[in-house]
Scaffold this motif. Structure first.
Motif, PDB file in Angstrom:
ATOM      1  N   GLN A 144      21.599 -47.051  18.742  1.00 28.80           N
ATOM      2  CA  GLN A 144      22.548 -47.237  19.811  1.00 28.80           C
ATOM      3  C   GLN A 144      23.088 -48.474  19.937  1.00 28.80           C
ATOM      4  OE1 GLN A 144      22.991 -44.691  22.060  1.00 28.80           O
ATOM      5  NE2 GLN A 144      21.364 -43.606  20.643  1.00 28.80           N
ATOM      6  N   GLU A 191      10.353 -53.829  14.325  1.00 32.19           N
ATOM      7  CA  GLU A 191       9.844 -53.364  15.506  1.00 32.19           C
ATOM      8  C   GLU A 191       8.750 -51.946  15.318  1.00 32.19           C
ATOM      9  OE1 GLU A 191      12.872 -54.633  18.819  1.00 32.19           O
ATOM     10  OE2 GLU A 191      12.951 -52.588  18.341  1.00 32.19           O
ATOM     11  N   ARG A 221      22.813 -61.205  17.947  1.00 28.82           N
ATOM     12  CA  ARG A 221      21.562 -62.049  18.304  1.00 28.82           C
ATOM     13  C   ARG A 221      21.915 -63.469  18.296  1.00 28.82           C
ATOM     14  NH1 ARG A 221      17.212 -59.104  16.786  1.00 28.82           N
ATOM     15  NH2 ARG A 221      17.597 -57.191  15.923  1.00 28.82           N
ATOM     16  N   GLY A 255      15.248 -41.994  19.713  1.00 23.90           N
ATOM     17  CA  GLY A 255      14.993 -43.582  19.511  1.00 23.90           C
ATOM     18  C   GLY A 255      13.288 -43.548  19.932  1.00 23.90           C
ATOM     19  N   SER A 267      10.659 -45.879  25.254  1.00 22.24           N
ATOM     20  CA  SER A 267      10.737 -47.086  26.040  1.00 22.24           C
ATOM     21  C   SER A 267       9.643 -47.422  26.694  1.00 22.24           C
ATOM     22  CB  SER A 267      12.297 -47.369  26.901  1.00 22.24           C
ATOM     23  OG  SER A 267      11.781 -46.130  27.789  1.00 22.24           O
ATOM     24  N   GLU A 313       8.570 -53.713  24.300  1.00 24.28           N
ATOM     25  CA  GLU A 313      10.082 -53.592  24.772  1.00 24.28           C
ATOM     26  C   GLU A 313      10.523 -53.479  23.502  1.00 24.28           C
ATOM     27  OE1 GLU A 313      11.492 -53.221  27.490  1.00 24.28           O
ATOM     28  OE2 GLU A 313       9.740 -53.931  28.622  1.00 24.28           O
ATOM     29  N   GLN A 327      14.022 -51.400  20.889  1.00 30.92           N
ATOM     30  CA  GLN A 327      15.340 -50.919  20.938  1.00 30.92           C
ATOM     31  C   GLN A 327      15.658 -49.777  20.190  1.00 30.92           C
ATOM     32  OE1 GLN A 327      18.503 -54.290  20.705  1.00 30.92           O
ATOM     33  NE2 GLN A 327      16.735 -55.709  20.398  1.00 30.92           N
ATOM     34  N   ASP A 328      16.620 -49.006  20.408  1.00 30.23           N
ATOM     35  CA  ASP A 328      17.216 -47.894  19.463  1.00 30.23           C
ATOM     36  C   ASP A 328      18.172 -48.384  18.640  1.00 30.23           C
ATOM     37  OD1 ASP A 328      17.869 -45.720  18.371  1.00 30.23           O
ATOM     38  OD2 ASP A 328      18.107 -44.431  20.107  1.00 30.23           O
ATOM     39  N   PRO A 329      17.861 -48.465  17.432  1.00 30.80           N
ATOM     40  CA  PRO A 329      18.890 -49.076  16.539  1.00 30.80           C
ATOM     41  C   PRO A 329      20.023 -48.151  16.338  1.00 30.80           C
ATOM     42  CG  PRO A 329      17.001 -48.201  15.172  1.00 30.80           C
ATOM     43  CD  PRO A 329      16.636 -48.129  16.537  1.00 30.80           C
ATOM     44  N   ARG A 370      23.137 -52.944  18.829  1.00 32.38           N
ATOM     45  CA  ARG A 370      22.466 -53.951  19.202  1.00 32.38           C
ATOM     46  C   ARG A 370      23.308 -55.077  19.751  1.00 32.38           C
ATOM     47  NH1 ARG A 370      16.973 -54.853  17.763  1.00 32.38           N
ATOM     48  NH2 ARG A 370      16.303 -53.104  16.266  1.00 32.38           N
ATOM     49  N   GLU A 371      22.763 -55.556  20.565  1.00 30.69           N
ATOM     50  CA  GLU A 371      23.616 -56.765  21.202  1.00 30.69           C
ATOM     51  C   GLU A 371      23.425 -58.131  20.253  1.00 30.69           C
ATOM     52  OE1 GLU A 371      21.929 -58.157  24.645  1.00 30.69           O
ATOM     53  OE2 GLU A 371      22.100 -56.440  25.842  1.00 30.69           O
TER      54      GLU A 371
END
Length: 569
Positions: free
Chosen positions: A438, A229, A443, A370, A373, A432, A434-436, A440-441
């Motif tokens: 924090q 990203e 995958r 991060g 956003s 969009e 993400q902050d790594p 990750r969901e």
């Protein structure tokens, strides 16, 4: 302005430029113990050193008079590593010495040498140039250095790095022994010390680049990013800070071309600087930045050497520099002449320890966070709209007549909504990210080189399939396909589902709710040669995916997305 009172013509020029106080390097070279001495000065880029040595050598050139005499053989020689820096120095010294009647000429590679020889024959007080071109003029007898009273080596460390040591030694050996020699360098490696020992006499050492002086006007930010990203983070940083001009650094030519293509596709006015450009292409890119036609420059370290971008407020390190010295050189492009600047480092977790080492060596204490956003940027856009000249500038009578006509036909809310759409159309859409830091969901599972969405609001049963007449053979890649489809179809990324890249074509899924609008928009001619049409399967079924095809899905990002290129011509 007391420190300039002995030279009224220079004091007048500085006063007109609103120079109210001297920078540390200017103060240091004007101290009594530095007068008429050879100087070895360690000073960072952007510290005001051009004006510093312009003031330092003035007593040697002007003496007791207020103005210089008739131009003949040059009295001062300024040597710079690059064409851009030499031209910048010429401009600075031209205004500084304008009331002293100085003739300042420039001799650099890429310019017509015969014209330079004519300029030298007409006489000059100060000559600025690059080592190779100056040596050529000396060897041909066009540049007479016999009357020189001062020689300045600007960014001497850069000249040694670029392989100009032999040229520098030749030039210095041909100049008068009684000349004054001022050597300016951001760093003082062994090569610089050797040069100083050989060609300077009892030089006074001045160091103003250590400690915090090189960073006082620069705010450093370290931003955590996911490896796939980084380009999206660059987009969001540019959108968040909205700098009048920004410089983005990459480590290779290929990365520069790739990132510039991404920024152009997203609507930024961006140019690139890399070693493969011709001098003419380089000049056009720099002029576009200076006159405001471009706001972002993507460059390699070597290509950015010596460039001066007035008002540069933001430096982004899309890739970490190789050492702390390069970090300082890059960041020193902003925060100049008392203006504030921001230097942003984009740091994947795998590179965090290396980044911390670099910043510690450079004496930098960044603010960690991060990536910006999309919601944060949208909120800022709302605030910026309220301050936009569209709303704050006074209206003419003609404007008010049109406004009343609009109010007769549309409600105030409809007109305001149209204004918002116009405002947003001028802005690249935020990404969009993400902050790594924090977490990750989980995958979606990998399938070949891409992903398939198992279900969702835009699943196969709810999407309409389209096709493009380009495929893997022409460098089709979601990295640039996705923003192009959004731009041409006037839809958002969330409206696009799976993307399947075949050898000679690409098929992609569009949400059924916007498919009709998308088809109408892409059917309008816009000069783009890529043809977009309904896939043969229509909306009834998804196209079969043959072995080896690449599939991508907007709801599941790969660990490392492929680096895409625009199609081959």
């Amino acid at each position: 302005m007391a420190f300039l009172s002995t030279i009224p013509s220079l004091a007048r020029a500085l006063a007109e430029r609103n120079y109210e106080s001297a920078t540390p390097v200017q103060t240091a070279v004007l101290e009594a113990n530095a007068a008429n001495r050879d100087l070895l000065v360690s000073a960072q880029t952007g510290s005001g050193k051009t004006v510093a040595y312009g003031l330092a050598i003035a007593p040697n050139l002007i003496a007791e008079a207020e103005r210089l005499g008739q131009a003949a053989e040059p009295l001062a020689l300024i040597i710079a590593p690059t064409r851009e820096l030499a031209l910048q120095v010429q401009r600075e010294l031209a205004w500084l010495y304008q009331y002293a009647g100085a003739r300042v000429i420039c001799c650099v590679g890429g310019m017509e040498p015969r014209r330079e020889r004519r300029d030298l024959a007409a006489g000059a007080h100060i000559v600025v140039g690059t080592p190779g071109r100056l040596r050529d003029h000396i060897e041909r007898g066009a540049l007479d250095v016999s009357k020189l009273k001062a020689v300045v080596l600007d960014e001497a460390d850069e000249m040694l790095d670029l392989g100009f040591r032999e040229d520098l030694e030749f030039i210095l050996e041909t100049t008068p022994k009684e000349r004054r020699t001022l050597l300016f360098s951001a760093t003082l490696p062994k090569g610089i010390a050797s040069l100083a020992n050989r060609f300077q006499h009892a030089a006074t050492r001045i160091e103003v680049a250590s400690g915090e002086s090189g960073h006082a006007d620069i705010e450093y930010r370290a931003i955590r990013v996911a490896p796939n990203e980084i380009e999206h983070a660059v987009v969001n940083v540019l959108r968040l800070l909205e700098a009048p001009s920004a410089l983005v650094f990459c480590n290779t030519r290929e990365a520069v071309r790739h990132l510039q293509a991404i920024l152009l596709e997203r609507g930024f006015s961006a140019v690139l600087l890399s070693g493969e450009l011709s001098q003419n292409e380089r000049n056009h890119a720099l002029q576009a930045l200076r006159d405001g036609r471009a706001r972002v420059c993507v460059a390699t370290d070597v290509a950015a050497r010596g460039i001066d971008l007035p008002g540069l407020a933001l430096v982004i390190h899309a890739e970490l520099p190789h050492d702390a010295e390069i970090l300082q050189h890059r960041s020193g492009r902003t925060g100049r002449a008392g203006r504030k600047g921001v230097s942003v480092l984009l740091i994947p977790n795998s590179r965090r320890r290396r980044a911390e080492q670099l910043m510690a060596i450079a004496g930098v204490q960044p603010v960690w966070s991060g990536p910006p956003s999309a919601d944060e940027i949208r909120k800022l856009d709302q605030e910026r709209l309220l301050r936009d000249p569209l709303l704050t500038e006074s209206s003419s009578d003609e404007d008010r007549v049109m406004a009343r006509a609009l109010l007769d036909e549309r409600s105030a809310e409809d007109i305001a909504a149209a204004l918002v759409r116009v405002y947003r159309s001028r802005l690249p859409a935020p990404e969009e990210v993400q902050d790594p830091g924090q977490g990750r969901e989980p995958r979606a599972p990998r399938e070949g080189k891409g992903f398939e969405r198992p279900s969702g609001p835009r699943s196969r049963s709810q999407g309409v399939w389209f096709r493009l007449d380009i495929g893997a053979k022409k460098n089709a890649d979601p990295k640039w396909l996705l923003p192009m489809l959004c731009r041409r179809g006037k839809i958002t990324k969330q409206d696009i589902g799976a993307i399947r890249i075949f050898e000679r074509e690409t098929k992609f899924e569009v949400s059924e709710s916007v498919a009709k609008q998308f088809l109408a928009n892409v059917g309008r001619p816009d000069g783009d040669p890529i043809r977009i049409e309904l896939a043969a399967e229509g909306a009834e079924r998804a196209p079969e995916k043959p072995r080896g095809a690449r599939a991508f899905d907007r709801n599941a990002a790969p660990d490392r997305a492929p680096r895409g290129k625009r199609p081959k011509e």
